[in-house]
Design a protein around this motif. Structure first.
Motif, PDB file in Angstrom:
ATOM      1  N   LYS A 182       0.843  -1.123   0.035  1.00  0.00           N
ATOM      2  CA  LYS A 182       0.056   0.047  -0.129  1.00  0.00           C
ATOM      3  C   LYS A 182       0.980   1.313  -0.237  1.00  0.00           C
ATOM      4  O   LYS A 182       0.390   2.268  -0.088  1.00  0.00           O
ATOM      5  CB  LYS A 182      -0.842  -0.069   1.036  1.00  0.00           C
ATOM      6  N   GLN A 183       2.056   1.356   0.244  1.00  0.00           N
ATOM      7  CA  GLN A 183       3.020   2.476   0.355  1.00  0.00           C
ATOM      8  C   GLN A 183       2.396   3.468   1.359  1.00  0.00           C
ATOM      9  O   GLN A 183       1.995   4.535   0.728  1.00  0.00           O
ATOM     10  CB  GLN A 183       3.242   2.916  -1.074  1.00  0.00           C
ATOM     11  N   PRO A 184       2.506   3.168   2.495  1.00  0.00           N
ATOM     12  CA  PRO A 184       1.726   4.062   3.471  1.00  0.00           C
ATOM     13  C   PRO A 184       2.321   5.436   3.626  1.00  0.00           C
ATOM     14  O   PRO A 184       3.501   5.826   3.181  1.00  0.00           O
ATOM     15  CB  PRO A 184       2.120   3.310   4.780  1.00  0.00           C
ATOM     16  N   ILE A 185       1.494   6.299   3.742  1.00  0.00           N
ATOM     17  CA  ILE A 185       1.668   7.816   3.861  1.00  0.00           C
ATOM     18  C   ILE A 185       1.527   7.999   5.418  1.00  0.00           C
ATOM     19  O   ILE A 185       0.082   7.572   5.797  1.00  0.00           O
ATOM     20  CB  ILE A 185       0.585   8.654   2.841  1.00  0.00           C
ATOM     21  N   VAL A 186       2.595   8.705   6.231  1.00  0.00           N
ATOM     22  CA  VAL A 186       2.261   8.707   7.547  1.00  0.00           C
ATOM     23  C   VAL A 186       2.634  10.037   7.738  1.00  0.00           C
ATOM     24  O   VAL A 186       3.588  10.765   7.328  1.00  0.00           O
ATOM     25  CB  VAL A 186       3.377   7.841   8.262  1.00  0.00           C
ATOM     26  N   MET A 187       1.646  10.882   8.764  1.00  0.00           N
ATOM     27  CA  MET A 187       1.955  12.070   8.919  1.00  0.00           C
ATOM     28  C   MET A 187       2.003  11.940  10.724  1.00  0.00           C
ATOM     29  O   MET A 187       1.270  11.057  11.441  1.00  0.00           O
ATOM     30  CB  MET A 187       0.474  12.860   8.637  1.00  0.00           C
ATOM     31  N   VAL A 188       2.857  12.650  11.061  1.00  0.00           N
ATOM     32  CA  VAL A 188       3.342  12.930  12.209  1.00  0.00           C
ATOM     33  C   VAL A 188       3.308  14.254  12.874  1.00  0.00           C
ATOM     34  O   VAL A 188       4.142  14.937  12.592  1.00  0.00           O
ATOM     35  CB  VAL A 188       4.987  12.218  12.614  1.00  0.00           C
ATOM     36  N   ASP A 189       2.377  14.284  14.097  1.00  0.00           N
ATOM     37  CA  ASP A 189       2.696  15.429  14.750  1.00  0.00           C
ATOM     38  C   ASP A 189       3.983  15.686  15.311  1.00  0.00           C
ATOM     39  O   ASP A 189       4.529  14.795  15.887  1.00  0.00           O
ATOM     40  CB  ASP A 189       1.576  15.457  15.978  1.00  0.00           C
ATOM     41  N   ASN A 190       4.593  17.099  15.131  1.00  0.00           N
ATOM     42  CA  ASN A 190       6.025  17.232  15.544  1.00  0.00           C
ATOM     43  C   ASN A 190       6.244  17.024  16.976  1.00  0.00           C
ATOM     44  O   ASN A 190       7.431  17.051  17.336  1.00  0.00           O
ATOM     45  CB  ASN A 190       6.350  18.703  15.367  1.00  0.00           C
ATOM     46  N   SER A 191       5.297  17.055  17.796  1.00  0.00           N
ATOM     47  CA  SER A 191       5.632  16.989  19.346  1.00  0.00           C
ATOM     48  C   SER A 191       5.654  15.296  19.761  1.00  0.00           C
ATOM     49  O   SER A 191       5.818  15.360  20.881  1.00  0.00           O
ATOM     50  CB  SER A 191       4.353  17.433  20.221  1.00  0.00           C
ATOM     51  N   VAL A 192       5.399  14.656  18.769  1.00  0.00           N
ATOM     52  CA  VAL A 192       5.387  12.908  18.937  1.00  0.00           C
ATOM     53  C   VAL A 192       6.864  12.275  18.872  1.00  0.00           C
ATOM     54  O   VAL A 192       7.413  12.647  17.908  1.00  0.00           O
ATOM     55  CB  VAL A 192       4.300  12.259  18.239  1.00  0.00           C
ATOM     56  N   ASP A 193       7.249  11.659  19.679  1.00  0.00           N
ATOM     57  CA  ASP A 193       8.557  10.915  19.636  1.00  0.00           C
ATOM     58  C   ASP A 193       7.885   9.396  18.938  1.00  0.00           C
ATOM     59  O   ASP A 193       7.853   8.589  19.775  1.00  0.00           O
ATOM     60  CB  ASP A 193       9.128  10.684  21.007  1.00  0.00           C
TER      61      ASP A 193
ATOM     62  N   GLU B  17       9.841   7.787   4.555  1.00  0.00           N
ATOM     63  CA  GLU B  17       9.493   9.241   4.583  1.00  0.00           C
ATOM     64  C   GLU B  17       8.151   9.412   5.351  1.00  0.00           C
ATOM     65  O   GLU B  17       7.396   8.728   4.915  1.00  0.00           O
ATOM     66  CB  GLU B  17       9.715  10.037   3.226  1.00  0.00           C
ATOM     67  N   TYR B  18       8.097  10.399   5.986  1.00  0.00           N
ATOM     68  CA  TYR B  18       6.590  10.820   6.519  1.00  0.00           C
ATOM     69  C   TYR B  18       6.569  12.286   6.413  1.00  0.00           C
ATOM     70  O   TYR B  18       7.544  13.145   6.174  1.00  0.00           O
ATOM     71  CB  TYR B  18       6.530  10.374   8.040  1.00  0.00           C
ATOM     72  N   ILE B  19       5.576  12.693   6.887  1.00  0.00           N
ATOM     73  CA  ILE B  19       5.121  14.414   6.738  1.00  0.00           C
ATOM     74  C   ILE B  19       4.951  14.609   8.136  1.00  0.00           C
ATOM     75  O   ILE B  19       3.907  14.245   8.790  1.00  0.00           O
ATOM     76  CB  ILE B  19       3.555  14.327   5.944  1.00  0.00           C
ATOM     77  N   PRO B  20       5.800  15.540   8.561  1.00  0.00           N
ATOM     78  CA  PRO B  20       5.403  16.224   9.900  1.00  0.00           C
ATOM     79  C   PRO B  20       4.456  17.327   9.659  1.00  0.00           C
ATOM     80  O   PRO B  20       4.297  18.046   8.411  1.00  0.00           O
ATOM     81  CB  PRO B  20       6.910  16.694  10.138  1.00  0.00           C
ATOM     82  N   PHE B  21       3.842  17.383  10.950  1.00  0.00           N
ATOM     83  CA  PHE B  21       2.874  18.650  10.986  1.00  0.00           C
ATOM     84  C   PHE B  21       3.028  19.334  12.429  1.00  0.00           C
ATOM     85  O   PHE B  21       3.282  18.608  13.341  1.00  0.00           O
ATOM     86  CB  PHE B  21       1.586  18.302  10.590  1.00  0.00           C
ATOM     87  N   THR B  22       2.400  20.501  12.379  1.00  0.00           N
ATOM     88  CA  THR B  22       2.489  21.199  13.741  1.00  0.00           C
ATOM     89  C   THR B  22       1.071  21.091  14.321  1.00  0.00           C
ATOM     90  O   THR B  22      -0.040  21.074  13.518  1.00  0.00           O
ATOM     91  CB  THR B  22       2.827  22.866  13.604  1.00  0.00           C
ATOM     92  N   ALA B  23       1.115  20.849  15.659  1.00  0.00           N
ATOM     93  CA  ALA B  23      -0.114  20.566  16.417  1.00  0.00           C
ATOM     94  C   ALA B  23      -1.398  21.731  15.910  1.00  0.00           C
ATOM     95  O   ALA B  23      -0.978  22.819  15.805  1.00  0.00           O
ATOM     96  CB  ALA B  23       0.120  20.380  17.784  1.00  0.00           C
ATOM     97  N   GLY B  24      -2.450  21.005  15.488  1.00  0.00           N
ATOM     98  CA  GLY B  24      -3.494  21.947  15.190  1.00  0.00           C
ATOM     99  C   GLY B  24      -3.448  22.471  13.686  1.00  0.00           C
ATOM    100  O   GLY B  24      -4.198  23.093  13.305  1.00  0.00           O
ATOM    101  N   ASN B  25      -2.343  21.927  12.907  1.00  0.00           N
ATOM    102  CA  ASN B  25      -2.318  22.347  11.588  1.00  0.00           C
ATOM    103  C   ASN B  25      -2.093  21.243  10.513  1.00  0.00           C
ATOM    104  O   ASN B  25      -1.348  21.147   9.774  1.00  0.00           O
ATOM    105  CB  ASN B  25      -1.016  23.370  11.249  1.00  0.00           C
ATOM    106  N   LEU B  26      -2.975  20.142  10.600  1.00  0.00           N
ATOM    107  CA  LEU B  26      -2.804  18.833   9.637  1.00  0.00           C
ATOM    108  C   LEU B  26      -3.012  19.231   8.341  1.00  0.00           C
ATOM    109  O   LEU B  26      -2.014  18.535   7.542  1.00  0.00           O
ATOM    110  CB  LEU B  26      -3.973  17.957  10.240  1.00  0.00           C
TER     111      LEU B  26
END
Length: 176
Positions: free
Chosen positions: A128-139, A149-158
């Motif tokens: 499926k070649q996953p697309i992963v979005m990760v909140d910057n505050s998460v370890d 590769e994943y897509i970082p985002f800032t909390a509240g700004n998906l």
């Protein structure tokens, strides 16, 4: 005894149809292998369903709802593991992931990311070649998917990651 059959039929208009007579054969995997062996480049792959893996806390549900609106605006039907179905939960989630064309995981600050990581690894194992979005505050510990590769985002700004999702969607479709 033969438990699975894959038929390739060539029609008079130079089209090839692939029929799989087994739940053990993943048609997408077989088509990808045939394309690679023949050096073919697909014109465009139809992606009209997506599975969104997310936490079931309020934050995870809110992000999933936002992502659902985004995908539905693109004409993509969304599935999650949230809706009740009688039976075994892992089997339900696996079936939903397998039946979708695309997999997106949204990793948010919650106590345990085990399910999201396992769902992502399962989706990857199914091609499926996953697309992963990760909140910057998460370890986030991706485990065996650590080099993806994943897509970082800032909390509240998906939604800041939606352009990258479109880039990934186009890559999966074969249009880039």
């Amino acid at each position: 005894a033969c438990s699975s059959v894959l038929l390739l039929n060539c029609s008079s208009n130079n089209a090839i149809s692939v029929e799989c007579f087994s739940n053990q054969i993943n048609p997408d995997t077989k088509i990808d292998a045939i394309q690679k062996a023949l050096g073919l480049v697909p014109l465009e792959r139809l992606i009209d369903t997506a599975f969104i893996a997310h936490g079931f806390d309020d934050v995870g549900k809110a992000y999933a709802a936002e992502a659902r609106l985004f995908f539905e605006a693109l004409g993509i039907k969304v599935e999650t593991g949230e809706y009740y179905e009688p039976g075994n939960v892992p089997d339900k989630v696996k079936a939903r992931i397998e039946n979708c064309d695309m997999f997106v995981a949204i990793v948010t600050p919650q106590d345990d990311h085990t399910w999201i990581t396992q769902e992502t690894m399962f989706a990857d194992s199914k091609g499926k070649q996953p697309i992963v979005m990760v909140d910057n505050s998460v370890d986030y510990k991706a485990g065996m998917l650590g080099d993806k590769e994943y897509i970082p985002f800032t909390a509240g700004n998906l939604s800041a990651g939606f352009t990258k999702i479109l880039q990934g969607w186009n890559k999966l479709r074969g249009t880039t």
